[in-house]
Enzyme design. Structure first.
Site, PDB file in Angstrom:
ATOM      1  N   GLY A 199      -1.039   0.129   5.567  1.00 55.91           N
ATOM      2  CA  GLY A 199      -0.622   1.401   5.490  1.00 55.91           C
ATOM      3  C   GLY A 199      -1.417   2.193   4.463  1.00 55.91           C
ATOM      4  O   GLY A 199      -2.265   2.014   3.977  1.00 55.91           O
ATOM      5  N   PRO A 200      -1.363   3.591   4.754  1.00 56.13           N
ATOM      6  CA  PRO A 200      -1.990   4.631   3.896  1.00 56.13           C
ATOM      7  C   PRO A 200      -1.720   4.554   2.431  1.00 56.13           C
ATOM      8  O   PRO A 200      -0.737   3.831   2.157  1.00 56.13           O
ATOM      9  CB  PRO A 200      -1.651   5.853   4.683  1.00 56.13           C
ATOM     10  CG  PRO A 200      -1.005   5.793   5.810  1.00 56.13           C
ATOM     11  CD  PRO A 200      -0.414   4.298   5.761  1.00 56.13           C
ATOM     12  N   PRO A 201      -2.660   5.056   1.651  1.00 58.64           N
ATOM     13  CA  PRO A 201      -2.378   4.792   0.109  1.00 58.64           C
ATOM     14  C   PRO A 201      -0.961   5.739   0.008  1.00 58.64           C
ATOM     15  O   PRO A 201      -0.664   6.692   0.522  1.00 58.64           O
ATOM     16  CB  PRO A 201      -3.547   5.813  -0.422  1.00 58.64           C
ATOM     17  CG  PRO A 201      -4.528   5.638   0.869  1.00 58.64           C
ATOM     18  CD  PRO A 201      -4.097   5.733   1.805  1.00 58.64           C
ATOM     19  N   GLY A 202      -0.271   5.100  -1.137  1.00 59.29           N
ATOM     20  CA  GLY A 202       0.793   5.930  -1.535  1.00 59.29           C
ATOM     21  C   GLY A 202       2.145   5.835  -0.904  1.00 59.29           C
ATOM     22  O   GLY A 202       3.043   6.465  -1.306  1.00 59.29           O
ATOM     23  N   LYS A 215       3.353   0.373  -0.868  1.00 58.00           N
ATOM     24  CA  LYS A 215       2.948  -1.251  -0.523  1.00 58.00           C
ATOM     25  C   LYS A 215       3.358  -2.242  -1.752  1.00 58.00           C
ATOM     26  O   LYS A 215       3.630  -3.324  -1.438  1.00 58.00           O
ATOM     27  CB  LYS A 215       1.440  -1.276   0.043  1.00 58.00           C
ATOM     28  CG  LYS A 215       1.240  -0.640   1.207  1.00 58.00           C
ATOM     29  CD  LYS A 215      -0.043  -0.586   1.796  1.00 58.00           C
ATOM     30  CE  LYS A 215      -1.230  -0.188   0.950  1.00 58.00           C
ATOM     31  NZ  LYS A 215      -1.260   1.132   1.130  1.00 58.00           N
ATOM     32  N   THR A 216       2.742  -1.861  -2.935  1.00 60.13           N
ATOM     33  CA  THR A 216       2.753  -2.643  -4.029  1.00 60.13           C
ATOM     34  C   THR A 216       4.137  -2.508  -4.533  1.00 60.13           C
ATOM     35  O   THR A 216       4.380  -3.832  -4.953  1.00 60.13           O
ATOM     36  CB  THR A 216       1.715  -2.023  -5.139  1.00 60.13           C
ATOM     37  OG1 THR A 216       0.398  -1.867  -4.550  1.00 60.13           O
ATOM     38  CG2 THR A 216       1.786  -2.945  -6.202  1.00 60.13           C
ATOM     39  N   SER A 250      -8.699   7.819  21.765  1.00 61.25           N
ATOM     40  CA  SER A 250      -7.298   8.694  21.976  1.00 61.25           C
ATOM     41  C   SER A 250      -7.626   9.903  22.256  1.00 61.25           C
ATOM     42  O   SER A 250      -6.786  10.492  22.752  1.00 61.25           O
ATOM     43  CB  SER A 250      -6.514   8.323  20.918  1.00 61.25           C
ATOM     44  OG  SER A 250      -6.966   9.051  19.860  1.00 61.25           O
ATOM     45  N   LYS A 273       0.988  10.087  14.348  1.00 65.38           N
ATOM     46  CA  LYS A 273       0.792  11.202  15.374  1.00 65.38           C
ATOM     47  C   LYS A 273       1.772  12.203  15.577  1.00 65.38           C
ATOM     48  O   LYS A 273       1.590  13.412  15.412  1.00 65.38           O
ATOM     49  CB  LYS A 273      -0.264  10.903  16.625  1.00 65.38           C
ATOM     50  CG  LYS A 273      -1.474  10.274  16.513  1.00 65.38           C
ATOM     51  CD  LYS A 273      -1.971   9.552  17.821  1.00 65.38           C
ATOM     52  CE  LYS A 273      -3.103   8.989  17.770  1.00 65.38           C
ATOM     53  NZ  LYS A 273      -3.699   8.327  18.767  1.00 65.38           N
TER      54      LYS A 273
END
Length: 536
Positions: free
Chosen positions: A101-104, A107-108, A438, A481
């Site tokens: 997934g994107p940063p922030g 995940k951690t 897309s 999106k």
């Protein structure tokens, strides 16, 4: 060695090295004595046979996950599914989970929550930029300064053979003459191989099958395919504005109050101000930037109170500019008016940072003697594209151009618009690389808008790959999106028919206010946007 259950093959190596050490003089054989002693120390630092007991209680695990994270219901459900299987088996072995997934987006921190939920020790290391196999598998003892790899160091730090090991940034490894760390990780993350993992320094096999591996990445495109096949992928898309609002209230602001010692009676941030921070200053998929902006507010408020300029501070919309400066994001809507020129269409894009609105501009430039060339059936590619496009997007533009020419003839066989005119298509924000298929439907709509001389409403956006026959193919990143569409005030969205299930899985708060039209062929978009019947 008390309390350790050392395997026979490791015990033999330890006994041999102890015998060797006893025969070495620490003065006359200082170098060899130090190497031998260091090797034995590392062998005994491995917690052979020591394991922490798992706390496989689903209700407690669910409570911990909900305490630590707001939203992410699909991710939490997947984690509870893993724990439920482990509960039925009686053990949690050999699982390799990868959060992408994107940063922030957390995940951690989700990895830490899993560790807390099952009662295991937690250890994290990053492989971002790693280019040396020895970082994973250790150095051979013949080298000066040799030491074991990260896996052995994990066991030393956690003092258990079944920790939760989080391997961060697994998509950012590199390789050079020192080897390929991604290939070395194959042995670590393969359940069929890691029961006999061999570190080059220890030169003794270890059992990694009890370790719960969790990996994180921003994009799976740069993860080697053999490595990807060994992991269970869980996608974390990000948060929309309402979710960020709740995260800020329940997690970010309370943490900042504790760190800055600013309770509610000293600092108050209104809900309207908080939503303005979310929409105008930090639009990334995660909440890291939001936390930084809130830190700025707390620091400035702390300064006012410390200088006795004010006994308490209330931050509202009128004061926000003085705390954070001018808004970073004004609007994704480059065209706010409903009466835009023909050829302008909004598409929806997705990358590792989240979703965004991508505008497509097409204009007509007339060629000299174009009609005479059309009468001679001189059919040349009269299309120019700009905007730092990748190869896939350039091909998508060419496919859209060819399909538009075909459709123009289907509508009217005497229509020579594309033969008589050249078209320049531009994708604004030209410094940002753009790629992917897309935008095909949006590009076709831009061309047809020029041909029909009809404007496309600016509250309409679309996504979908187009084929030469007008078939609309599914795309990825639907949640991101839709977040971009809602953030930008889009009211009607055209999605490929196969993506219907992806939209239905979205949170109700995200779907609210969006009218979605599912399309299998481009005919549906053409009839809805232009109000004309086609012969597709």
């Amino acid at each position: 060695m008390e309390g350790l259950i050392i395997p026979k093959h490791a015990q033999e190596v330890i006994d041999e090295e102890m015998s060797k050490l006893s025969s070495l003089d620490p003065v006359l054989n200082a170098n060899e004595h130090a190497v031998c002693r260091n090797y034995i120390t590392w062998l005994l630092d491995v917690p052979w046979g020591v394991q922490s007991s798992d706390q496989l209680d689903l209700s407690d695990a669910s409570k911990i996950l909900n305490e630590d994270h707001f939203g992410l219901e699909d991710v939490k459900e997947r984690i509870l599914e893993f724990l439920a299987v482990a509960l039925l088996k009686g053990s949690l072995n050999g699982k390799i989970i990868c959060f992408i997934g994107p940063p922030g987006v957390g995940k951690t921190s989700i990895g830490k929550s899993i560790s807390r939920a099952i009662g295991r020790k937690f250890y994290r290391f990053s492989v971002g930029g790693m280019n040396d196999v020895a970082e994973i598998k250790g150095h051979r003892r013949t080298y000066i300064g040799a030491m074991p790899g990260k896996i052995i160091q994990t066991f030393k730090q956690t003092r258990t053979m079944n920790p939760v090991l989080l391997i961060d940034e697994i998509d950012k490894m590199s390789k050079n003459w020192n080897g390929d760390p991604a290939s070395a990780l194959l042995e670590v993350l393969d359940p069929e191989q890691n029961a006999n993992f061999l570190d080059h320094y220890l030169n003794v096999t270890l059992d990694l099958s009890k370790v719960l591996f969790i990996c994180t990445a921003n994009s799976k495109d740069t993860i080697p395919r053999p490595l990807l096949d060994r992991m269970e992928i869980i996608n974390i898309s990000g948060y929309f504005a309402e979710e960020k609002m709740e995260i800020a209230k329940k997690h970010l602001i309370p943490n900042l109050r504790r760190d800055c010692n600013l309770p509610e009676d000293l600092l108050t941030i209104t809900d309207e101000c908080l939503m303005r921070v979310i929409t105008a200053y930090c639009r990334e998929a995660g909440v890291r930037s939001l936390n930084k902006q809130l830190e700025k507010i707390f620091r400035k408020a702390a300064l006012k109170i410390a200088q006795k300029q004010s006994l308490s501070v209330t931050v509202d919309l009128n004061d926000l500019d003085s705390y954070l400066g001018k808004p970073v994001f004004l609007s994704d809507r480059m065209y706010e008016d409903s009466s835009t020129p023909p050829g302008i269409v909004a598409g929806l894009a997705y990358n590792s940072m989240g979703g965004s609105l991508i505008w497509i501009e097409s204009v007509v430039t007339y060629r000299e003697h174009a009609k005479e060339k059309a009468e001679k059936n001189i059919d040349r590619m009269r299309l120019k594209t700009t905007g730092k496009l990748g190869d896939v997007m350039k091909e998508s533009t060419e496919i859209a151009y060819t399909f538009s020419k075909k459709l123009s003839k289907d509508l009217d066989s005497s229509n020579n618009f594309f033969q008589e005119n050249s078209i320049h298509t531009h994708f604004p924000e030209g410094a940002i690389p753009k790629d992917g298929p897309s935008a095909g439907c949006a590009i076709v709509t831009s061309f047809l808008s020029l041909m029909l001389n009809k404007s496309v409403p600016t509250d309409v956006a679309m996504t979908g790959e187009i084929t030469l026959t007008g078939k609309v193919l599914p795309v990825g990143g639907i949640k991101e999106k839709m977040m971009a569409a809602k953030r930008s005030g889009i009211r009607r969205v055209f999605l490929p028919e196969p993506n219907q299930r992806d939209f239905k899985e979205l949170p109700e708060g995200l779907k609210e206010g969006l009218e979605v039209v599912y399309v299998d062929r481009y005919q549906t978009i053409f009839e809805n946007v232009f109000g004309l019947k086609s012969k597709l």
